[in-house]
Design a protein around this motif. Structure first.
Motif, PDB file in Angstrom:
ATOM      1  N   ILE A   1      21.926  86.701  47.365  1.00 31.81           N
ATOM      2  CA  ILE A   1      22.777  86.047  47.353  1.00 31.81           C
ATOM      3  C   ILE A   1      23.157  85.114  45.940  1.00 31.81           C
ATOM      4  O   ILE A   1      21.957  84.222  45.587  1.00 31.81           O
ATOM      5  N   VAL A   2      24.385  85.796  45.115  1.00 25.89           N
ATOM      6  CA  VAL A   2      24.298  85.414  43.376  1.00 25.89           C
ATOM      7  C   VAL A   2      25.335  84.197  43.871  1.00 25.89           C
ATOM      8  O   VAL A   2      26.379  84.078  44.121  1.00 25.89           O
ATOM      9  N   GLU A   3      24.817  83.099  43.188  1.00 24.27           N
ATOM     10  CA  GLU A   3      26.102  82.310  42.206  1.00 24.27           C
ATOM     11  C   GLU A   3      26.228  81.320  40.799  1.00 24.27           C
ATOM     12  O   GLU A   3      25.195  82.455  40.192  1.00 24.27           O
ATOM     13  N   ILE A   4      27.851  81.964  40.189  1.00 24.08           N
ATOM     14  CA  ILE A   4      27.336  81.555  39.620  1.00 24.08           C
ATOM     15  C   ILE A   4      27.890  80.148  38.771  1.00 24.08           C
ATOM     16  O   ILE A   4      29.221  79.660  39.693  1.00 24.08           O
ATOM     17  N   VAL A   5      27.210  79.496  38.158  1.00 23.49           N
ATOM     18  CA  VAL A   5      27.236  77.830  37.914  1.00 23.49           C
ATOM     19  C   VAL A   5      28.028  77.497  36.420  1.00 23.49           C
ATOM     20  O   VAL A   5      27.659  77.892  35.410  1.00 23.49           O
ATOM     21  N   ASN A   6      29.054  76.533  36.554  1.00 24.16           N
ATOM     22  CA  ASN A   6      28.837  76.335  34.645  1.00 24.16           C
ATOM     23  C   ASN A   6      28.107  74.823  34.887  1.00 24.16           C
ATOM     24  O   ASN A   6      27.715  74.020  35.724  1.00 24.16           O
ATOM     25  N   CYS A   7      27.789  75.103  34.199  1.00 18.90           N
ATOM     26  CA  CYS A   7      26.022  73.726  33.067  1.00 18.90           C
ATOM     27  C   CYS A   7      26.297  73.297  31.591  1.00 18.90           C
ATOM     28  O   CYS A   7      26.864  73.941  30.836  1.00 18.90           O
ATOM     29  N   THR A   8      25.703  72.323  31.788  1.00 16.11           N
ATOM     30  CA  THR A   8      25.416  71.781  30.546  1.00 16.11           C
ATOM     31  C   THR A   8      24.137  71.697  30.074  1.00 16.11           C
ATOM     32  O   THR A   8      23.360  71.818  30.765  1.00 16.11           O
ATOM     33  N   VAL A   9      23.908  72.200  28.698  1.00 14.44           N
ATOM     34  CA  VAL A   9      22.567  71.789  28.149  1.00 14.44           C
ATOM     35  C   VAL A   9      21.897  71.029  27.921  1.00 14.44           C
ATOM     36  O   VAL A   9      22.784  70.149  27.162  1.00 14.44           O
ATOM     37  N   VAL A  10      20.146  70.804  27.929  1.00 16.86           N
ATOM     38  CA  VAL A  10      19.924  69.257  28.671  1.00 16.86           C
ATOM     39  C   VAL A  10      18.841  70.004  27.446  1.00 16.86           C
ATOM     40  O   VAL A  10      19.116  69.534  26.116  1.00 16.86           O
TER      41      VAL A  10
END
Length: 108
Positions: A29-38
């Motif tokens: 099960i694959v999901e693509i998530v937008n994230c901010t680099v910490v």
């Protein structure tokens, strides 16, 4: 001590059986998530990100800067930039998109 191992083995067999009945055994099960680099660890080729989309806002650690630590393109995103992260049930998370890069290498 054997009963603990036996109990765990039985629980795992039950989980596996339920997944097989539900046709989800070994299903990715694959999901693509937008994230901010910490933060970024160039030596380990991974980073920590915070999701902007998806079901959680908890930091995701050990996100690969590459699909696999190997030869190829090695992109270092900027801290605070937006990245796309692939999250899978079968493989570790890794970056697939970058809004801003600090460095970009071709490793041969």
């Amino acid at each position: 001590m054997e009963s603990v191992n036996s109990d765990e083995a039985t629980k795992q067999q039950i989980r596996t059986s339920i997944k097989k009945i539900a046709l989800t055994h070994n299903l990715d099960i694959v999901e693509i998530v937008n994230c901010t680099v910490v933060s970024i660890d160039k030596l380990k080729r991974n980073c920590i990100v915070t999701p902007l989309s998806g079901k959680s806002n908890t930091n995701i650690e050990n996100v690969g800067l590459m699909m696999e630590v190997n030869d190829g393109e090695f992109k270092i995103p900027s801290i605070g930039s937006t990245v796309g992260v692939v999250i899978s049930t079968l493989v570790d998370p890794y970056l697939i998109g970058w809004s801003d890069l600090d460095e970009w290498y071709i490793i041969i």
